[in-house]
Design a protein around this motif. Structure first.
Motif, mmCIF file in Angstrom:
data_model
loop_
_atom_site.group_PDB
_atom_site.id
_atom_site.type_symbol
_atom_site.label_atom_id
_atom_site.label_comp_id
_atom_site.label_asym_id
_atom_site.label_seq_id
_atom_site.Cartn_x
_atom_site.Cartn_y
_atom_site.Cartn_z
ATOM 1 N N VAL A 24 52.760 156.691 22.256
ATOM 2 C CA VAL A 24 53.649 155.858 24.016
ATOM 3 C C VAL A 24 52.776 156.171 24.093
ATOM 4 O O VAL A 24 52.300 156.794 24.224
ATOM 5 N N THR A 33 60.514 157.081 32.627
ATOM 6 C CA THR A 33 61.126 156.249 32.085
ATOM 7 C C THR A 33 60.411 156.787 30.520
ATOM 8 O O THR A 33 61.052 156.983 29.296
ATOM 9 N N SER A 34 59.037 157.496 30.959
ATOM 10 C CA SER A 34 58.582 156.991 29.426
ATOM 11 C C SER A 34 59.421 159.356 29.045
ATOM 12 O O SER A 34 59.093 158.910 28.112
ATOM 13 N N ILE A 37 62.354 158.121 26.960
ATOM 14 C CA ILE A 37 61.758 156.982 25.724
ATOM 15 C C ILE A 37 61.220 158.053 24.827
ATOM 16 O O ILE A 37 61.877 158.635 23.268
ATOM 17 N N LEU A 241 58.516 147.559 25.286
ATOM 18 C CA LEU A 241 58.468 148.152 25.795
ATOM 19 C C LEU A 241 58.116 147.044 27.004
ATOM 20 O O LEU A 241 58.538 146.958 28.295
ATOM 21 N N SER A 244 60.426 144.651 28.195
ATOM 22 C CA SER A 244 61.103 144.888 28.862
ATOM 23 C C SER A 244 61.374 145.019 30.150
ATOM 24 O O SER A 244 61.964 145.317 31.050
ATOM 25 N N ALA A 251 60.489 149.381 35.011
ATOM 26 C CA ALA A 251 61.689 149.513 34.091
ATOM 27 C C ALA A 251 63.367 148.792 34.202
ATOM 28 O O ALA A 251 63.240 148.473 35.109
ATOM 29 N N SER A 255 64.783 149.308 29.309
ATOM 30 C CA SER A 255 63.520 150.020 28.112
ATOM 31 C C SER A 255 63.648 150.638 27.239
ATOM 32 O O SER A 255 62.767 150.202 26.601
ATOM 33 N N VAL A 259 62.061 150.384 23.361
ATOM 34 C CA VAL A 259 61.340 150.849 21.765
ATOM 35 C C VAL A 259 61.781 152.196 20.982
ATOM 36 O O VAL A 259 61.994 151.834 19.964
#
Length: 288
Positions: A24, A33-34, A37, A241, A244, A251, A255, A259
C-alpha cells in the motif's frame, strides 16, 4: 539477529504455506485513512506489509501506483510522515513485518544515517529500493544491514545465472521475484515460467522467494502460492482503494474495507493453495 521478516517466513514454513505480502502507498489518499488501512491489513490476512514511499518519479511503477503516490504527495505525505505512519502502526502491532519500498532520492535527501536511525526506531524491518543496483551496495544496502534492517533485492526474468550471485550477495529477508518484465500492474505472469525461474533462483540462495507483479485475485495468488514462499499483491489493492474514492479523490466510508476485503479474499486463496508434488512441493521445501 533475526528480524521480524526472518521470524515470519520461518513460522510460515513450519505451517507449510506461503506468505501474503501486501503493498500500500503511505499517505494514500490521506495519512489518517492510510493508517486505518495499515492497521486493518494483518487481520485481513497480510503476513508482511510493504509500504510505498511516495516519490514524484517512480520509474518502475505503472499508472495505478504512480497515481497513488501523487495522491499521497498532494495530501502532504513526506518520508518523515511515512516513518511516523509506521511508528503509529507499530504502537499497536509489534509482530507484523514492515518493509519500506521505493526509490533512493528521498532517502538521499533525508540523509542515509538519519533515515536508517529513524526507520529502525519507527519499527521498519526491511527496505526495497528499486533504483540502487548491487554495484552501489555501499551507498545504502550495507549500512542498512549494519543497522539491523533487511535489504531485499529484486530478481527478474532477465536476471541470469551470471548476474544472480551479485544480486544476492548482500540480500537478506527474502528475494522479490518480479515475474515479468515491465512496470507494476502489467499482465499476469506465465505460471510455468515462474515456477522454473524460482527453482533456478533457489539453486543460488536459501532465502525465501516472494513472487509479485500481475496478482489480481485469489485465483492468481493460489496458483503462485503452490510454488512460492510468498505472493506479493500491490496494484490490485491500490486500484481497489482508488475505486472507493469520491470525485475529488477523498476517502469514503467504504475505502478501508475496499482494501481489507480484497486482501481477505486473496489471503484465502493463498491459504487454500495446495502444493504441487516433486521437488517443488511444500512437503519438501518452500520455493517461489
Amino acid at each position: 539477529m533475526p528480524t521480524r521478516i526472518d521470524d515470519r517466513f520461518a513460522a510460515l514454513k513450519k505451517e507449510g504455506r506461503a506468505a501474503l505480502v501486501t503493498f500500500v502507498m503511505a499517505g494514500d489518499p490521506d495519512l489518517a485513512t492510510s493508517l486505518d488501512i495499515l492497521r486493518g491489513l494483518p487481520g485481513a490476512g497480510a503476513d508482511v506489509i510493504e509500504v510505498g514511499m511516495p516519490f514524484t518519479d517512480p520509474m518502475a511503477d505503472g499508472p495505478a501506483i504512480q497515481a497513488a503516490g501523487l495522491r499521497a504527495l498532494k495530501a502532504g505525505a513526506t518520508l518523515k510522515k511515512t516513518l511516523k505512519l509506521v511508528a503509529d502502526f507499530r504502537a499497536g502491532d509489534d509482530a507484523t513485518p514492515i518493509v519500506l519500498m521505493g526509490y533512493y532520492n528521498p532517502i538521499y535527501v533525508y540523509g542515509v544515517d538519519a533515515f536508517l536511525r529513524d526507520a529502525r526506531d519507527a519499527g521498519v524491518d526491511g527496505l526495497i529500493v528499486v533504483d540502487l543496483p548491487p554495484e552501489e551496495d555501499a551507498e545504502l544496502c550495507v549500512p542498512a544491514r549494519s543497522a539491523g534492517l533487511n535489504f531485499i533485492r529484486l530478481a527478474t526474468p532477465t536476471t541470469d545465472d551470471k548476474r544472480l550471485p551479485k544480486v544476492l550477495e548482500n540480500t537478506s529477508g527474502f528475494v522479490y521475484y518480479v515475474s515479468l518484465t515491465g512496470i507494476t500492474g502489467a499482465a499476469l505472469a506465465d505460471y510455468a515460467g515462474v515456477s522454473q525461474a524460482v527453482a533456478r533462483i533457489k539453486r543460488h540462495t536459501a532465502l525465501p522467494i516472494a513472487v509479485g507483479f500481475g496478482v489480481k485475485n485469489a485465483e492468481n495468488a493460489a496458483e503462485l502460492a503452490r510454488n512460492a514462499d510468498g505472493v506479493v499483491v500491490g496494484t490490485a489493492l491500490v486500484q481497489a482503494l482508488k475505486a472507493s474514492l469520491d470525485a475529488e479523490g477523498r476517502a469514503g466510508p467504504s475505502s478501508v474495507g475496499a482494501v481489507t476485503g480484497l486482501v481477505a479474499s486473496i489471503a484465502e486463496g493463498v491459504r487454500d493453495a495446495r502444493p504441487k508434488g516433486g521437488v517443488m512441493s511444500w512437503l519438501t521445501r518452500l520455493v517461489s
